[in-house]
Design a protein around this motif. Structure first.
Motif, PDB file in Angstrom:
ATOM      1  N   PRO A  29      96.089  35.826  58.970  1.00  0.00           N
ATOM      2  CA  PRO A  29      95.658  35.901  57.568  1.00  0.00           C
ATOM      3  C   PRO A  29      95.554  37.339  57.079  1.00  0.00           C
ATOM      4  N   ASP A  33      95.193  36.813  50.827  1.00  0.00           N
ATOM      5  CA  ASP A  33      95.952  35.548  50.883  1.00  0.00           C
ATOM      6  C   ASP A  33      95.218  34.436  50.147  1.00  0.00           C
ATOM      7  N   ILE A  35      94.414  30.911  50.653  1.00  0.00           N
ATOM      8  CA  ILE A  35      94.429  29.946  51.763  1.00  0.00           C
ATOM      9  C   ILE A  35      93.547  28.748  51.427  1.00  0.00           C
ATOM     10  N   ARG A  98      98.912  29.170  51.256  1.00  0.00           N
ATOM     11  CA  ARG A  98      98.925  28.977  52.715  1.00  0.00           C
ATOM     12  C   ARG A  98      97.908  27.868  53.023  1.00  0.00           C
TER      13      ARG A  98
END
Ligand code: SAM
Length: 259
Positions: A29, A33, A35, A98
């Protein structure tokens, strides 16, 4: 506070610190990001992720666990969506999403099919799954593991198994072995079925009786001339066709007959 694991939510919590570290290393990570974690549970992956990234979205169906996480983390770091991941709109997060998670095994196949609809929004996904499911996802044609799940996921994703995880790494200990798989949307060689519902229908029909030949299983769709035009031997079985061949069949039917 003690949490009694709920079987109906597939709650087997990852406790092995070395496996947790290896999964985080595979995810790699980065601070900014975007996520989403599916099924954070008691936070085995959530905690190390939030040591690295600024903010995380978590989808947790168990309201008790969702509340625990909301108590442990500030809302500017963690947004908890206390909903069913199977009904979640992943398009909500833009196009560089992600997705990670130690998935509830009882819903893994429908969840993978649900997520594959959002492949255009996804950068990558890392999931812990039952090992047998991962083997089916990454299986090559002409092997016994190759089936509907392999074709429909390989149509959208490049996939690799990155880690095997023993049952002893969870509490309670599950009956099955696990593995971590990475999925990247196919960017180098994207496959395009003009009619994706038709592709799904053909793949389901072909694998409905995997011992039978395509001549039998696809008789509703293909006559001998179609097999000849597609250069496919009707004596083959579903497991012998590559993903590309299934796409070719769907596009042939779509173009020639508008099925
Ligand atoms: N990530 C935690 C870990 O590694 O220890 C928990 C993993 S446990 C296998 C699966 C988690 O998914 C549980 O927390 C469970 O409550 C949650 N879950 C089950 N079904 C779900 C669903 N449909 N939507 C969102 N979360 C779900």
């Amino acid at each position: 506070m003690q949490h009694n694991p709920r079987k109906r939510f597939g709650q087997n919590f990852l406790t092995d610190v070395s496996v947790i570290a290896q999964i985080i290393a595979e995810i790699a990570p980065q601070k900014t990001d975007c996520i989403v974690e599916i099924g954070p549970g008691l936070g085995a992956l959530t905690r190390p992720l939030l040591k690295i990234i600024d903010h995380l979205h978590a989808i947790e169906i168990d309201r008790d666990l969702a509340t625990r996480l909301q108590t442990e983390f500030l809302p500017e770091h963690l947004t908890v969506h206390a909903v069913d991941a199977l009904r979640f709109d992943f398009a909500h997060f833009g196009r560089r999403l992600r997705i990670v998670g130690n998935l509830p095994y009882n819903i893994s196949t429908p969840l993978l099919f649900h997520l594959s609809r959002f492949s255009h929004h996804i950068l990558d996904m890392h999931f812990m799954l039952q090992k047998e499911v991962v083997e089916r996802m990454v299986a090559a044609p002409s092997t016994s593991d190759y089936g509907r799940l392999s074709v429909m996921l390989q149509y959208r994703f490049d996939m690799e198994c990155v880690l095997g995880v023993s049952a002893a790494c969870f509490r309670p200990v599950p009956k099955v072995e696990s593995a971590v798989v990475r999925l990247n949307p196919r960017r180098q060689e994207p496959l395009t079925a003009n009619n994706e519902s038709l592709l799904a229908e053909i793949v389901a029909a072909a694998f409905s009786q995997r011992r039978k030949t395509l001549r039998n299983t696809l008789q509703r769709y293909l006559v001998p001339n179609d097999f000849a035009a597609l250069n496919i031997d009707p004596g083959l079985r579903a497991e012998n066709l590559s993903v590309e061949r299934y796409v070719a069949i769907a596009n042939h039917l779509d173009l020639e007959f508008g099925v």
